[in-house]
Each structure stands twice: as structure tokens, then as C-alpha cells.
Motif scaffolding. Structure first.
Motif, PDB file in Angstrom:
ATOM      1  N   LEU A 114       0.820  -1.199   0.000  1.00  0.00           N
ATOM      2  CA  LEU A 114       0.000   0.000   0.000  1.00  0.00           C
ATOM      3  C   LEU A 114       0.856   1.253   0.000  1.00  0.00           C
ATOM      4  O   LEU A 114       1.764   1.385   0.825  1.00  0.00           O
ATOM      5  N   GLY A 115       0.553   2.140  -0.912  1.00  0.00           N
ATOM      6  CA  GLY A 115       1.228   3.428  -0.990  1.00  0.00           C
ATOM      7  C   GLY A 115       0.319   4.559  -0.567  1.00  0.00           C
ATOM      8  O   GLY A 115       0.698   5.723  -0.571  1.00  0.00           O
ATOM      9  N   PHE A 116      -0.911   4.231  -0.208  1.00  0.00           N
ATOM     10  CA  PHE A 116      -1.879   5.208   0.271  1.00  0.00           C
ATOM     11  C   PHE A 116      -2.728   4.518   1.310  1.00  0.00           C
ATOM     12  O   PHE A 116      -3.024   3.329   1.192  1.00  0.00           O
ATOM     13  N   ALA A 117      -3.134   5.252   2.338  1.00  0.00           N
ATOM     14  CA  ALA A 117      -3.920   4.648   3.413  1.00  0.00           C
ATOM     15  C   ALA A 117      -4.721   5.721   4.125  1.00  0.00           C
ATOM     16  O   ALA A 117      -4.538   6.916   3.883  1.00  0.00           O
ATOM     17  N   GLY A 118      -5.556   5.275   5.029  1.00  0.00           N
ATOM     18  CA  GLY A 118      -6.289   6.203   5.884  1.00  0.00           C
ATOM     19  C   GLY A 118      -5.324   6.955   6.788  1.00  0.00           C
ATOM     20  O   GLY A 118      -4.166   6.561   6.969  1.00  0.00           O
ATOM     21  N   GLU A 119      -5.797   8.037   7.356  1.00  0.00           N
ATOM     22  CA  GLU A 119      -4.946   8.923   8.153  1.00  0.00           C
ATOM     23  C   GLU A 119      -4.191   8.202   9.267  1.00  0.00           C
ATOM     24  O   GLU A 119      -3.036   8.502   9.542  1.00  0.00           O
ATOM     25  N   ALA A 120      -4.831   7.232   9.885  1.00  0.00           N
ATOM     26  CA  ALA A 120      -4.194   6.519  11.005  1.00  0.00           C
ATOM     27  C   ALA A 120      -2.954   5.740  10.585  1.00  0.00           C
ATOM     28  O   ALA A 120      -2.104   5.427  11.415  1.00  0.00           O
ATOM     29  N   PHE A 121      -2.814   5.445   9.279  1.00  0.00           N
ATOM     30  CA  PHE A 121      -1.714   4.614   8.813  1.00  0.00           C
ATOM     31  C   PHE A 121      -0.739   5.338   7.893  1.00  0.00           C
ATOM     32  O   PHE A 121       0.187   4.725   7.370  1.00  0.00           O
ATOM     33  N   LEU A 122      -0.925   6.625   7.688  1.00  0.00           N
ATOM     34  CA  LEU A 122      -0.064   7.353   6.755  1.00  0.00           C
ATOM     35  C   LEU A 122       1.408   7.284   7.141  1.00  0.00           C
ATOM     36  O   LEU A 122       2.269   7.151   6.277  1.00  0.00           O
ATOM     37  N   SER A 123       1.700   7.347   8.421  1.00  0.00           N
ATOM     38  CA  SER A 123       3.103   7.335   8.843  1.00  0.00           C
ATOM     39  C   SER A 123       3.761   5.974   8.647  1.00  0.00           C
ATOM     40  O   SER A 123       4.983   5.866   8.690  1.00  0.00           O
TER      41      SER A 123
END
Length: 154
Positions: free
Chosen positions: A59-68
């Protein structure tokens, strides 16, 4: 299937088994899906804590909780003894090293909350080594913009 989520709270992975055909479902199903079993009600079983990575995506994009955490690996694992696949994050390895058919161990977060995010997968042993150096380099290059963005923002 709330017993599944209760099991996660106790750091146990539970599945269900059909009493007629013996198929094992993880994640669980309340009834067997086979026509010959006529929706037989399944029985609870405790699952093994290892399995085989069936497929994955990076994944190169995710929900805010996983961006980091980007980029990260989402894998589908066939838990030993199960006929179905369960999804979770694959950690402790680089995306360019992950390969289908590798063995994984199933682990729990330190403080489970009774959600599917309570489990994650860790490779057992080194990568299988099927990817060429060129393939790995190409993947690293593709992931550079994501890693750069994450390093600037987190």
C-alpha cells in the motif's frame, strides 16, 4: 461471530469448523457454505499461530491513522488448518522482499481491542529469494516517492 472478536481480546485466533465436511473457516463463518452441508452450523476451534502467505499488496496510500507507516504490506494468509484466508499487515520485512508462499507467524498487538487490527504477520525465516536484484531495485524505486513523502510529513 462475536466469539472471534472476544478471542482476539484474549490473544487467541478462533475459527469455525463444519461438522459435516470438516472445512475450517478463519475468519469464522456461522454456517458452512457447501451445498452438501445445507448451511450446517459450524463449531468453534482455536487456530494455529502460523500460516502461509497466499497473496499480498504493497500500500502506498492509506487512511490517516496509517499514513506514517507507508508503504506497508497487506497480506492474505491461509492459517494452518484453514480453508480460507485472513487479512492483516505483514511487518518486519521490506516490501521488495515479500513473496507469496512464504511462511508467517501470527502475532497480536500488545493491547488488543477486539478488532481485526489486533493481529499482524511476521515472516518465519528469510525471504524465499525468488525475486531478482533487478525486480527488487525496480520496486525500491517505485516506493521512493512514498517514503520521501512520509519522511517529510511524519
Amino acid at each position: 461471530v462475536s466469539k472471534f472478536f472476544e478471542g482476539l481480546m484474549d490473544k487467541k485466533l478462533l475459527g469455525t469448523k463444519c461438522p459435516k465436511c470438516a472445512d475450517v473457516f478463519c475468519p469464522p463463518r456461522a454456517h458452512c457454505w457447501r451445498n452438501k452441508c445445507k448451511l450446517a452450523e459450524t463449531q468453534w476451534v482455536e487456530m494455529a499461530m502460523q500460516g502461509t502467505l497466499h497473496c499480498f499488496t504493497v500500500l502506498g496510500f492509506a487512511g490517516e491513522a496509517f499514513l506514517s507507516d507507508l508503504p506497508f504490506i497487506l497480506g492474505y494468509v491461509r492459517v494452518d488448518g484453514a480453508n480460507t484466508l485472513i487479512a492483516g499487515r505483514l511487518v518486519e520485512m521490506e516490501p521488495e522482499d515479500v513473496e507469496c508462499d512464504m511462511r508467517v507467524e501470527i502475532r497480536f498487538v500488545e493491547q488488543p481491542k477486539g478488532t481485526p487490527m489486533d493481529i499482524f504477520f511476521v515472516p518465519v525465516g528469510p525471504p524465499l529469494g525468488r525475486r531478482s536484484a533487478e525486480e527488487k531495485a525496480r520496486m525500491r524505486k517505485q516506493l521512493e516517492p512514498i517514503r520521501s513523502w512520509v519522511s517529510k510529513h511524519y
